[in-house]
Enzyme design. Structure first.
Site, PDB file in Angstrom:
ATOM      1  N   GLY A   1       5.689 -21.349   5.212  1.00 58.70           N
ATOM      2  CA  GLY A   1       6.386 -20.410   4.328  1.00 58.70           C
ATOM      3  C   GLY A   1       7.543 -19.792   5.076  1.00 58.70           C
TER       4      GLY A   1
ATOM      5  N   ASP B   1      -1.276 -23.361  20.270  1.00 64.62           N
ATOM      6  CA  ASP B   1       0.126 -23.671  19.942  1.00 64.62           C
ATOM      7  C   ASP B   1       1.080 -22.758  20.708  1.00 64.62           C
ATOM      8  OD1 ASP B   1       2.151 -25.138  18.770  1.00 64.62           O
ATOM      9  OD2 ASP B   1       2.149 -24.011  16.891  1.00 64.62           O
TER      10      ASP B   1
ATOM     11  N   MET C   1      13.865 -13.958   8.350  1.00 66.29           N
ATOM     12  CA  MET C   1      13.869 -13.944   9.814  1.00 66.29           C
ATOM     13  C   MET C   1      13.512 -15.313  10.377  1.00 66.29           C
ATOM     14  SD  MET C   1      11.961 -10.346  10.603  1.00 66.29           S
ATOM     15  CE  MET C   1      12.497 -10.114  12.276  1.00 66.29           C
TER      16      MET C   1
END
Length: 324
Positions: free
Chosen positions: A7, A120, A1
């Protein structure tokens, strides 16, 4: 996705609960594992105190597989950035910007009340809950002969994701946080940061949602500060005087930004020059309620962090009080 430095995120079928889930599989490197364990801590905390709809992604469980931390989440739709990109960067209609803004500020207010700073916030980290959309004709100019279509999400429900950089207000803060385009001036000037850095990011995001493009498209500190001055007016002298020694090189004669003299290229000067003042920028993309939206964004993008609206104050702004 999806994939990142940490990762990748995989869509998986949970055979026990018989539903699709999203699993964030973290690289088996110490610093990413440590960040993942901190993210799990934050996610559990967000879930534990979630007395009402916080618009933060829900963790289902986590496990360690061959030294990879794997975090299982509810499966959500595309990010607001992905949706914009697929939609050829057509801005969202004002009503959707209002709904997205309200939910985003509710999630930020909830985090801040738990003494957490996301650090963020950006359209890539805001996901639509559903992938469903509808196609509507767009009134794009210069298309006399062929009909243009744009996509609109069927549902305005969103959730905030990626708490890997989330910081507790009372812990030591790293000097640089936030993705460049959404980074607050106090971070660039080395003045330290706290809750208001999230608020600055929300202001940048709202401009992007109603215009279709990032407000400060830059990769360099001096150009970034010049863009801020172009859109919002001069930086306050007291902030410049307190700036870290490494940030002082962006200024000359005490408190004047070294611009355009210090620009790295002519393209850089042009990029700054083509920006409008905030009010004009918003009214160019929003026909009605533009004054109210511009006023809200001004409150979020104050240079002085202590003068910025808090998330709760922003939620009480007239922009969100639409007559039903």
């Amino acid at each position: 996705m999806g994939e990142g430095t940490f990762g990748r995120v995989l869509e998986c079928w949970d055979r026990e609960t018989r539903e699709y889930v999203a699993i964030k599989v973290v690289r088996s490197i110490r610093k990413y594992r440590d960040a993942a364990m901190m993210e799990i801590d934050v996610l559990n905390r967000l879930g534990r105190y979630d007395r009402y709809e916080s618009h933060c992604v829900q963790i289902r469980r986590w496990f360690d597989y061959r030294n990879h931390i794997c975090i299982v989440f509810e499966k959500l739709g595309p990010s607001l950035y992905d949706f914009l990109k697929r939609n050829k960067y057509y801005p969202f209609p004002l009503e959707l910007v209002r709904e997205f803004g309200r939910q985003l500020l509710e999630s930020v207010a909830y985090m801040h009340e738990l003494h957490l700073i996301h650090t963020d916030l950006k359209p890539e980290n805001i996901l639509l809950v559903s992938s469903e959309y509808i196609k509507v004709p767009s009134c794009k100019k210069n298309s006399q002969d062929e009909m243009h279509f744009k996509c609109l999400p069927k549902s305005s429900a969103i959730k905030l994701i990626d708490f890997g950089s989330t910081a507790f207000d009372n812990q030591d803060h790293s000097s640089i946080v936030s993705t460049r385009h959404y980074r607050a001036p106090e971070i660039i000037l080395g003045l330290g940061w706290s809750y208001p850095c999230d608020i600055w990011s929300v202001g940048c995001i709202l401009v992007e949602l109603c215009s279709g493009e990032a407000l400060f498209q830059t990769h360099e500190n001096l150009e970034h500060l010049a863009m801020m001055e172009r859109v919002l007016g001069p930086l306050p002298e007291h902030m410049i005087r307190k700036a870290s020694s490494s940030a002082l090189k962006y200024f000359r004669r005490g408190t004047r930004l070294n611009w355009p003299e210090g620009a790295v290229s002519r393209e850089s000067i042009r990029a700054v020059r083509k920006l409008d003042r905030l009010k004009d920028l918003v009214s160019r993309h929003v026909s009605h309620s533009s004054g109210s939206l511009a006023d809200l964004i001004h409150g979020l993008l104050r240079f002085e962090p202590s003068e910025r609206l808090t998330a709760r104050e922003a939620l009480n702004h007239p922009f969100f009080k639409v007559p039903t």
